[in-house]
Design a protein around this motif. Sequence first.
Motif: not given
Length: 198
Positions: A154, A171, A173
């Motif tokens: 990201g 982005q 995680e």
Amino acid sequence: MKAGSPMGVTEIMAIFNETGALRQGHFVLTSGKHSAQYMQCAQVLQYPWLAATLGEALAAHYAGVGVETVVGPAMGGILVAHEVGRALGVRALFAERQDGKMTLRRGFTLKPGEKVLVVEDVITTGGSVQEVIDLVKDLGAEPVGVGVLVDRSGGRVTFAGLPLHSLLSLQIEAFALEECPLCAQGIPWEKPGSRGNA
């Protein structure tokens, strides 16, 4: 497409979606972190015409910079380096680990002062790319930038002032093992990529 005409993000994302490159599940990344998503660029790069298109799009960011050689880490960076090198009309090399350290083998060399673009398919922590940058510097050559197909950090990963261009910035995680909610739910994991099983 020539190296002077970049593609749009929507067009690039469509290529990744159509080839099933963005996978869902429970994955252990090269960094050791866990994630519910994995970008498997090999699903795109298996199609030479798409690899060429993405290589040209990435090369467009470095046209006119004077790149003399493109270097990528094995395995993910090999095809990317080849296609970016083709688009720029320069050599394409790959670095590989020997005794745990990135090195140039197979007779590959870099000259002192040679301008080198470092490329990779996907970066999460940027560890492999940084190792290649360090190798390039150790050999006396000059890294002039980094190009990646997918930045899954990201935009959080940087390389000490070197320009970084990615075709996609996602982005996604990632979790340390002890903090992984997927592990807590008992969901089986797989380790894709060149150092895993898929």
